[in-house]
Design a protein around this motif. Structure first.
Motif, PDB file in Angstrom:
ATOM      1  N   MET A 120       1.072  -1.063   0.136  1.00 34.94           N
ATOM      2  CA  MET A 120      -0.268  -0.271  -0.039  1.00 34.94           C
ATOM      3  C   MET A 120       0.864   0.961  -0.240  1.00 34.94           C
ATOM      4  O   MET A 120       0.291   2.329  -1.211  1.00 34.94           O
ATOM      5  CB  MET A 120      -1.395  -0.395   1.553  1.00 34.94           C
ATOM      6  N   THR A 121       1.434   1.163   0.614  1.00 34.21           N
ATOM      7  CA  THR A 121       2.901   2.237   0.951  1.00 34.21           C
ATOM      8  C   THR A 121       4.044   2.955  -0.346  1.00 34.21           C
ATOM      9  O   THR A 121       3.304   3.847  -0.627  1.00 34.21           O
ATOM     10  CB  THR A 121       3.881   1.866   1.899  1.00 34.21           C
ATOM     11  N   LEU A 122       3.872   1.402  -1.177  1.00 32.90           N
ATOM     12  CA  LEU A 122       4.900   1.236  -2.508  1.00 32.90           C
ATOM     13  C   LEU A 122       3.906   2.114  -3.361  1.00 32.90           C
ATOM     14  O   LEU A 122       3.806   3.058  -4.430  1.00 32.90           O
ATOM     15  CB  LEU A 122       5.126   0.217  -2.873  1.00 32.90           C
ATOM     16  N   LYS A 123       2.458   1.788  -3.547  1.00 36.06           N
ATOM     17  CA  LYS A 123       1.868   2.364  -4.686  1.00 36.06           C
ATOM     18  C   LYS A 123       1.559   3.714  -4.188  1.00 36.06           C
ATOM     19  O   LYS A 123       1.339   4.632  -5.170  1.00 36.06           O
ATOM     20  CB  LYS A 123       0.399   1.178  -3.727  1.00 36.06           C
ATOM     21  N   ARG A 124       1.164   4.018  -2.495  1.00 35.27           N
ATOM     22  CA  ARG A 124       0.573   5.719  -2.557  1.00 35.27           C
ATOM     23  C   ARG A 124       1.764   6.528  -3.487  1.00 35.27           C
ATOM     24  O   ARG A 124       1.691   7.186  -3.492  1.00 35.27           O
ATOM     25  CB  ARG A 124       0.576   5.573  -1.410  1.00 35.27           C
ATOM     26  N   LEU A 125       3.227   6.324  -2.329  1.00 34.69           N
ATOM     27  CA  LEU A 125       4.307   6.821  -3.210  1.00 34.69           C
ATOM     28  C   LEU A 125       4.589   6.650  -4.942  1.00 34.69           C
ATOM     29  O   LEU A 125       5.432   7.294  -5.868  1.00 34.69           O
ATOM     30  CB  LEU A 125       5.669   5.745  -2.521  1.00 34.69           C
ATOM     31  N   GLY A 126       3.933   6.515  -6.132  1.00 36.07           N
ATOM     32  CA  GLY A 126       3.859   5.764  -6.785  1.00 36.07           C
ATOM     33  C   GLY A 126       4.097   4.284  -7.884  1.00 36.07           C
ATOM     34  O   GLY A 126       4.153   5.158  -8.944  1.00 36.07           O
ATOM     35  N   ILE A 186       6.195  -2.773  -8.000  1.00 33.82           N
ATOM     36  CA  ILE A 186       6.059  -3.365  -6.742  1.00 33.82           C
ATOM     37  C   ILE A 186       6.329  -4.616  -6.576  1.00 33.82           C
ATOM     38  O   ILE A 186       7.003  -5.479  -6.205  1.00 33.82           O
ATOM     39  CB  ILE A 186       5.001  -2.873  -6.074  1.00 33.82           C
ATOM     40  N   SER A 187       5.510  -5.457  -7.488  1.00 30.41           N
ATOM     41  CA  SER A 187       5.937  -6.713  -7.433  1.00 30.41           C
ATOM     42  C   SER A 187       7.555  -7.043  -7.513  1.00 30.41           C
ATOM     43  O   SER A 187       8.463  -7.793  -7.200  1.00 30.41           O
ATOM     44  CB  SER A 187       5.380  -7.380  -8.926  1.00 30.41           C
ATOM     45  N   CYS A 188       8.319  -6.178  -8.205  1.00 26.52           N
ATOM     46  CA  CYS A 188      10.037  -6.985  -7.726  1.00 26.52           C
ATOM     47  C   CYS A 188      10.217  -6.377  -6.868  1.00 26.52           C
ATOM     48  O   CYS A 188      11.295  -7.217  -6.252  1.00 26.52           O
ATOM     49  CB  CYS A 188      10.816  -5.738  -9.088  1.00 26.52           C
ATOM     50  N   PHE A 189       9.910  -5.322  -6.341  1.00 28.79           N
ATOM     51  CA  PHE A 189      10.405  -4.599  -5.386  1.00 28.79           C
ATOM     52  C   PHE A 189       9.781  -5.704  -3.591  1.00 28.79           C
ATOM     53  O   PHE A 189      10.747  -5.759  -3.285  1.00 28.79           O
ATOM     54  CB  PHE A 189       9.662  -3.640  -4.918  1.00 28.79           C
ATOM     55  N   MET A 190       9.234  -6.976  -4.222  1.00 29.49           N
ATOM     56  CA  MET A 190       8.514  -8.072  -3.301  1.00 29.49           C
ATOM     57  C   MET A 190       9.015  -8.882  -3.169  1.00 29.49           C
ATOM     58  O   MET A 190       9.607  -9.770  -2.574  1.00 29.49           O
ATOM     59  CB  MET A 190       6.872  -7.813  -3.366  1.00 29.49           C
ATOM     60  N   GLU A 191       9.963  -9.278  -4.904  1.00 28.63           N
ATOM     61  CA  GLU A 191      10.770 -10.623  -4.989  1.00 28.63           C
ATOM     62  C   GLU A 191      11.833 -10.457  -4.785  1.00 28.63           C
ATOM     63  O   GLU A 191      11.814 -11.467  -5.151  1.00 28.63           O
ATOM     64  CB  GLU A 191      10.170 -10.685  -6.381  1.00 28.63           C
ATOM     65  N   CYS A 192      12.206  -8.947  -5.342  1.00 25.38           N
ATOM     66  CA  CYS A 192      13.777  -9.162  -5.109  1.00 25.38           C
ATOM     67  C   CYS A 192      14.650  -8.252  -3.805  1.00 25.38           C
ATOM     68  O   CYS A 192      14.534  -6.774  -4.339  1.00 25.38           O
ATOM     69  CB  CYS A 192      14.253  -8.952  -7.073  1.00 25.38           C
ATOM     70  N   PRO A 193      14.783  -8.330  -2.899  1.00 20.26           N
ATOM     71  CA  PRO A 193      15.477  -6.933  -1.848  1.00 20.26           C
ATOM     72  C   PRO A 193      16.263  -6.889  -2.451  1.00 20.26           C
ATOM     73  O   PRO A 193      16.892  -5.815  -2.009  1.00 20.26           O
ATOM     74  CB  PRO A 193      15.411  -8.836  -0.620  1.00 20.26           C
ATOM     75  N   CYS A 194      17.233  -7.358  -3.224  1.00 24.52           N
ATOM     76  CA  CYS A 194      18.619  -6.546  -3.641  1.00 24.52           C
ATOM     77  C   CYS A 194      18.256  -5.101  -4.414  1.00 24.52           C
ATOM     78  O   CYS A 194      18.679  -4.476  -4.841  1.00 24.52           O
ATOM     79  CB  CYS A 194      19.714  -7.477  -4.647  1.00 24.52           C
ATOM     80  N   ALA A 195      17.090  -5.386  -5.510  1.00 26.95           N
ATOM     81  CA  ALA A 195      16.635  -4.362  -6.244  1.00 26.95           C
ATOM     82  C   ALA A 195      16.209  -3.669  -5.431  1.00 26.95           C
ATOM     83  O   ALA A 195      15.370  -2.184  -5.719  1.00 26.95           O
ATOM     84  CB  ALA A 195      15.426  -4.675  -7.270  1.00 26.95           C
ATOM     85  N   ARG A 196      15.552  -3.460  -3.807  1.00 27.09           N
ATOM     86  CA  ARG A 196      14.503  -2.442  -3.162  1.00 27.09           C
ATOM     87  C   ARG A 196      14.742  -1.378  -2.967  1.00 27.09           C
ATOM     88  O   ARG A 196      14.649   0.183  -3.302  1.00 27.09           O
ATOM     89  CB  ARG A 196      14.376  -3.192  -1.789  1.00 27.09           C
ATOM     90  N   MET A 197      16.392  -0.869  -2.935  1.00 28.41           N
ATOM     91  CA  MET A 197      16.903   0.499  -2.437  1.00 28.41           C
ATOM     92  C   MET A 197      17.093   1.197  -4.408  1.00 28.41           C
ATOM     93  O   MET A 197      16.774   2.625  -4.182  1.00 28.41           O
ATOM     94  CB  MET A 197      18.562  -0.052  -2.065  1.00 28.41           C
ATOM     95  N   THR A 198      17.083   0.206  -5.073  1.00 30.64           N
ATOM     96  CA  THR A 198      17.615   0.693  -6.002  1.00 30.64           C
ATOM     97  C   THR A 198      16.312   1.524  -6.768  1.00 30.64           C
ATOM     98  O   THR A 198      15.658   3.260  -7.591  1.00 30.64           O
ATOM     99  CB  THR A 198      17.736  -0.027  -7.146  1.00 30.64           C
ATOM    100  N   LEU A 199      15.254   0.524  -6.320  1.00 32.38           N
ATOM    101  CA  LEU A 199      13.642   1.499  -6.890  1.00 32.38           C
ATOM    102  C   LEU A 199      13.209   2.647  -5.738  1.00 32.38           C
ATOM    103  O   LEU A 199      12.329   3.635  -6.705  1.00 32.38           O
ATOM    104  CB  LEU A 199      12.780   0.290  -6.579  1.00 32.38           C
ATOM    105  N   LEU A 200      13.201   2.290  -4.467  1.00 35.34           N
ATOM    106  CA  LEU A 200      12.842   3.468  -4.273  1.00 35.34           C
ATOM    107  C   LEU A 200      13.358   4.978  -4.576  1.00 35.34           C
ATOM    108  O   LEU A 200      13.449   6.425  -3.987  1.00 35.34           O
ATOM    109  CB  LEU A 200      13.868   3.595  -2.783  1.00 35.34           C
TER     110      LEU A 200
END
Length: 99
Positions: free
Chosen positions: A38-44, A50-64
């Motif tokens: 929900m937070t990720l959706k609200r952030l745009g 979002i799927s990538c964020f949830m499935e691949c922890p190594c990509a989280r900082m890059t996505l954010l």
């Protein structure tokens, strides 16, 4: 659903994003994942990010960081518009054109 203050349909959508497989029972940790979606959706972030964020922890900082840059660009664009408005207000006051 009541804990998150969302409708059942919204919850199902977020559950699908958080858990690609069909899971039938959800615990508090799962609801934390739904809250993250929900937070990720609200952030745009879109569904794919979002799927990538949830499935691949190594990509989280890059996505954010990418989303942060996008939001900052939008903020700077809005700031430029505010500066233009402020200039027009100042100019009109200087010419005594404001009533």
């Amino acid at each position: 659903m009541k804990k998150l203050n969302i409708s059942q349909n919204e919850a199902l959508l977020y559950l699908k994003m958080a858990f690609p497989s069909d899971k039938e029972v959800y615990d508090d940790e799962d609801m934390g994942k739904v809250a993250m979606v929900m937070t990720l959706k609200r952030l745009g972030l879109d569904y794919d990010k979002i799927s990538c964020f949830m499935e691949c922890p190594c990509a989280r900082m890059t996505l954010l960081n990418q989303q942060r840059i996008l939001l900052l660009d939008k903020l700077h664009d809005q700031q430029k518009l505010l500066d233009e408005i402020d200039y027009l207000i100042h100019d009109l006051k200087g010419r005594n054109m404001v009533k």
